[in-house]
Design a protein around this motif. Structure first.
Motif, mmCIF file in Angstrom:
data_model
loop_
_atom_site.group_PDB
_atom_site.id
_atom_site.type_symbol
_atom_site.label_atom_id
_atom_site.label_comp_id
_atom_site.label_asym_id
_atom_site.label_seq_id
_atom_site.Cartn_x
_atom_site.Cartn_y
_atom_site.Cartn_z
ATOM 1 N N ALA A 45 0.844 -1.200 0.000
ATOM 2 C CA ALA A 45 0.000 0.000 0.000
ATOM 3 C C ALA A 45 0.873 1.241 0.000
ATOM 4 C CB ALA A 45 -0.903 -0.005 1.229
ATOM 5 N N ASN A 46 0.185 2.381 -0.127
ATOM 6 C CA ASN A 46 0.914 3.660 -0.104
ATOM 7 C C ASN A 46 0.585 4.412 1.182
ATOM 8 O OD1 ASN A 46 2.535 5.702 -0.939
ATOM 9 N ND2 ASN A 46 1.607 5.875 -2.970
ATOM 10 N N TRP A 49 2.998 6.525 6.240
ATOM 11 C CA TRP A 49 3.725 5.547 7.074
ATOM 12 C C TRP A 49 4.654 4.688 6.206
ATOM 13 C CZ3 TRP A 49 3.932 0.197 7.458
ATOM 14 C CH2 TRP A 49 4.506 -0.319 8.631
ATOM 15 N N ARG A 50 4.156 4.274 5.030
ATOM 16 C CA ARG A 50 4.972 3.429 4.132
ATOM 17 C C ARG A 50 6.101 4.254 3.495
ATOM 18 N NH1 ARG A 50 3.575 -1.687 4.263
ATOM 19 N NH2 ARG A 50 1.549 -1.906 5.233
ATOM 20 N N ASP A 124 6.734 -5.722 8.316
ATOM 21 C CA ASP A 124 5.419 -5.241 8.782
ATOM 22 C C ASP A 124 4.331 -6.321 8.780
ATOM 23 O OD1 ASP A 124 2.980 -3.753 9.123
ATOM 24 O OD2 ASP A 124 2.929 -3.466 6.944
ATOM 25 N N ARG A 125 4.118 -6.983 7.657
ATOM 26 C CA ARG A 125 3.043 -7.990 7.612
ATOM 27 C C ARG A 125 3.622 -9.356 7.265
ATOM 28 N NH1 ARG A 125 -1.767 -4.746 4.348
ATOM 29 N NH2 ARG A 125 -1.604 -2.817 5.556
ATOM 30 N N PRO A 171 -1.236 -7.964 10.843
ATOM 31 C CA PRO A 171 -1.265 -6.948 11.912
ATOM 32 C C PRO A 171 -2.675 -6.695 12.442
ATOM 33 C CG PRO A 171 -0.002 -6.175 10.040
ATOM 34 C CD PRO A 171 -0.666 -7.421 9.603
ATOM 35 N N ARG A 175 -3.673 -6.937 16.214
ATOM 36 C CA ARG A 175 -4.148 -5.721 16.896
ATOM 37 C C ARG A 175 -5.502 -5.996 17.537
ATOM 38 N NH1 ARG A 175 -2.306 -1.056 12.452
ATOM 39 N NH2 ARG A 175 -0.115 -1.642 12.590
ATOM 40 N N TRP A 197 -8.950 -1.079 5.913
ATOM 41 C CA TRP A 197 -8.028 0.071 5.860
ATOM 42 C C TRP A 197 -8.628 1.242 5.073
ATOM 43 C CZ3 TRP A 197 -4.460 -0.856 9.270
ATOM 44 C CH2 TRP A 197 -3.767 -2.077 9.342
ATOM 45 N N HIS A 222 -7.584 1.242 13.408
ATOM 46 C CA HIS A 222 -6.317 0.505 13.214
ATOM 47 C C HIS A 222 -5.222 1.336 12.558
ATOM 48 C CE1 HIS A 222 -7.326 -4.005 13.955
ATOM 49 N NE2 HIS A 222 -7.746 -3.213 14.931
ATOM 50 N N ASN A 223 -5.590 2.527 12.034
ATOM 51 C CA ASN A 223 -4.508 3.465 11.690
ATOM 52 C C ASN A 223 -4.999 4.904 11.741
ATOM 53 O OD1 ASN A 223 -5.674 3.967 9.179
ATOM 54 N ND2 ASN A 223 -4.167 2.764 8.018
ATOM 55 N N VAL A 248 -3.452 4.389 15.336
ATOM 56 C CA VAL A 248 -2.182 3.633 15.288
ATOM 57 C C VAL A 248 -1.312 4.267 14.195
ATOM 58 C CG1 VAL A 248 -1.062 1.389 14.891
ATOM 59 C CG2 VAL A 248 -3.340 1.464 15.923
ATOM 60 N N ASP A 249 -0.064 4.286 14.408
ATOM 61 C CA ASP A 249 1.023 4.713 13.494
ATOM 62 C C ASP A 249 1.863 5.806 14.149
ATOM 63 O OD1 ASP A 249 0.489 2.868 11.563
ATOM 64 O OD2 ASP A 249 -0.447 4.247 10.148
ATOM 65 N N TYR A 270 3.559 2.889 15.752
ATOM 66 C CA TYR A 270 3.880 1.575 15.183
ATOM 67 C C TYR A 270 5.154 1.702 14.350
ATOM 68 C CZ TYR A 270 3.194 -2.678 12.343
ATOM 69 O OH TYR A 270 3.349 -3.878 11.715
HETATM 70 C C1 FRU Z 1 -0.236 1.207 5.941
HETATM 71 C C2 FRU Z 1 -0.763 0.561 7.135
HETATM 72 C C3 FRU Z 1 -0.396 1.292 8.374
HETATM 73 C C4 FRU Z 1 -0.532 0.226 9.325
HETATM 74 C C5 FRU Z 1 0.143 -0.875 8.625
HETATM 75 C C6 FRU Z 1 -0.161 -2.229 9.118
HETATM 76 O O1 FRU Z 1 -0.512 0.491 4.831
HETATM 77 O O2 FRU Z 1 -2.142 0.457 7.027
HETATM 78 O O3 FRU Z 1 -1.183 2.408 8.577
HETATM 79 O O4 FRU Z 1 -0.131 0.512 10.585
HETATM 80 O O5 FRU Z 1 -0.219 -0.735 7.302
HETATM 81 O O6 FRU Z 1 0.344 -3.193 8.293
#
Ligand code: FRU
Length: 525
Positions: A45-46, A49-50, A124-125, A171, A175, A197, A222-223, A248-249, A270
């Protein structure tokens, strides 16, 4: 005897030279620059955070030699992510860093990548495969637990709601479990919605809640991205006071700013794990041992109490990063300079080797020429001594009738021209011997003594000996000198004057040139 001809010696020297040059170049190419390595990064994803994670990966890569990064972003589309991973493999990546969209969708593709011998670092995942080399992520169970604990700390009888990400992502499951388990500890429960998301989905859920009841809510998203849109919806309904948001983040520019503005009460920071993922990647590519295969990074809670400190810390880190980036640029300039210097060094070594080979070649040629000259001179002297041999038959041509030795054996016949030649050489020898001691004698004087014209004399001497009169006189002097030195009874200086040299130093120089040894060395021999 095998003779090394001039034409075969050159290619031989050249071949040796080329061999040495290739060895030098090979040595430099091994020792100098390393092979460049390409790391493919596949993001499911974009978002900010990424982008922060990619920044960490890139920055870590710049600290290592010859590591390049290429990033592909799948925008929440698992099929696209699989295709992008295949594209990365086609680009020839040496290692894949992947943050998979869900537990299952990407697993097979990851297995394929591993089967091709390309190492995989999950970040991350997690995915539903054990075929990976390292896994780095924030501790999502702890993220949920910290959020649950925070809810309990501020709880005043509100309804608790959880807005989840995609529930097939690892995640999200962690969570959720962490959150629910922590709430249960305090006898609390929550209502959970799968928002995948998606900000709009989250916003729509919040709208439904606000329209249906006048209750107060604590909403754990969750974010922070989902919180952002949910806040807009709450504002639309003038319901900001009815909802407490936890996200979260906790990234500067997103979650931390929302806390500063009072839109969100708390967020769980996170960690992206980008730096550690890249460190693991480097170790794997270098064939070094990893102390861990799975590692979880501790999250922390950020709220009004520490948001300012967090921002200050982040800004310091950002400024250090900016400095590091500048240093990195300088470093790459220095590296560039180094590579130019390295090339210069190679050129110098090549030139030196070339000179050495040329020197050896010239030395050998010189030696060979000298040997040939000496051989020619030896032949000349042999010729002279044969012609001056007094035991030979009479020097005048025969007057008729066969002549014989006193013992009766017939004498070999001497032709008229040969006789004249022998006579001439004998007379020349006499004149030379008689005048050797005189440093002032000239070729003209010798001609006069032999009753010949200047040019006739020159041509005759040249014809008979191969040398000009002057050169012949010099050789005769040096030969005589060697003879005198061998016989002994004279000092070098005496010999010098006896053979017609006027200065001992010049005598020594000519002697060395001709005999290859100085007079004193010659005496010692
Ligand atoms: C971004 C995201 C973050 C989140 C993470 C979890 O794509 O959604 O906001 O914390 O992925 O994998």
């Amino acid at each position: 005897m095998k003779t090394v001809t001039h034409s075969s010696a050159v290619p031989q020297v050249l071949a040796k030279f080329l061999l040495v040059i290739s060895l030098i170049l090979a040595l430099f190419s091994c020792g100098g620059s390393h092979k460049s390595r390409l790391v493919g990064v596949s993001q499911c994803a974009n978002g900010i955070w990424r982008q922060t994670m990619n920044g960490e990966i890139r920055r870590e890569a710049t600290l290592h030699d010859n590591v390049e990064i290429t990033v592909k972003v799948a925008d929440d589309d698992p099929e696209l992510q699989c295709r992008q991973i295949e594209e990365l493999v086609d680009m020839g990546i040496d290692l894949l860093i992947v943050s998979p969209w869900s537990v299952d969708d990407i697993s097979k593709t990851i297995d394929k990548v591993k089967a091709m011998g390309i190492p995989v670092v999950l970040v991350d995942r997690k995915a539903n495969t054990s075929r990976y080399d390292a896994f780095v992520a924030g501790d999502n169970l702890e993220v949920g637990r910290l959020a649950g604990e925070y809810v309990h700390n501020i709880y005043k009888g509100e309804k608790i709601v959880e807005m989840q990400g995609n529930i097939t992502a690892a995640p999200v499951q962690d969570r959720h479990n962490g959150f629910v388990q922590e709430l249960e500890k305090y006898g609390l429960s929550c209502q959970s919605f799968n928002c995948n998301w998606e900000r709009e989905t989250c916003r729509a859920m919040v709208e439904t809640l606000l329209l249906n009841t006048k209750d107060k809510y604590i909403i754990f998203c969750h974010n922070d991205g989902m919180v952002f849109d949910a806040v807009l919806e709450a504002r639309k309904h003038h319901a900001e006071d009815r909802i407490t948001f936890i996200g979260v983040d906790g990234i500067c520019g997103e979650g931390i700013d929302m806390i500063d503005r009072g839109e969100m009460t708390a967020t769980v920071r996170y960690p992206t794990g980008g730096k550690m993922a890249m460190q693991a990647a480097i170790k794997i590519m270098n064939g070094e041992k990893l102390e861990w295969r799975d590692t979880l990074i501790r999250p922390i809670v950020v709220d009004k109490g520490n948001a300012t400190a967090m921002r200050a810390q982040d800004e310091t880190i950002l400024s250090i990063n900016a400095d590091n980036d500048r240093l990195g640029e300088k470093l790459s300039g220095v590296r560039h300079l180094l590579s130019i210097t390295e090339m210069g060094l190679i050129a110098c070594v090549v030139v030196v080797v070339l000179c050495v080979f040329l020197g050896i070649y010239l030395h050998r040629t010189n030696k060979k020429n000298k040997r040939l000259r000496l051989e020619a001179e030896k032949r000349l002297l042999q010729y002279l001594s044969e012609k001056m041999d007094t035991s030979r038959p009479p020097l005048t041509p025969p007057q008729g009738g066969e002549q014989s030795h006193p013992d009766g054996t017939p004498l070999p016949t001497v032709g008229e021209s040969e006789g004249a030649s022998v006579n001439f050489v004998l007379r020349l020898q006499e004149v030379l011997s008689a005048n050797l001691h005189n440093p002032d004698i000239t070729a003209d004087d010798l001609a006069v003594e032999l009753a010949m014209g200047r040019s006739q004399f020159y041509h005759r001497v040249k014809e008979e000996t191969g040398y000009g009169p002057k050169e012949l006189l010099r050789i005769a002097r040096l030969k005589q000198a060697a003879l005198l030195l061998e016989t002994g009874g004279h000092t070098i200086q005496e010999v010098c004057y006896l053979v017609g040299f006027s200065t001992p130093s010049y005598f020594a120089k000519c002697f060395k040139e001709y005999h290859g040894l100085s007079p004193s060395e010659y005496v010692k021999r």
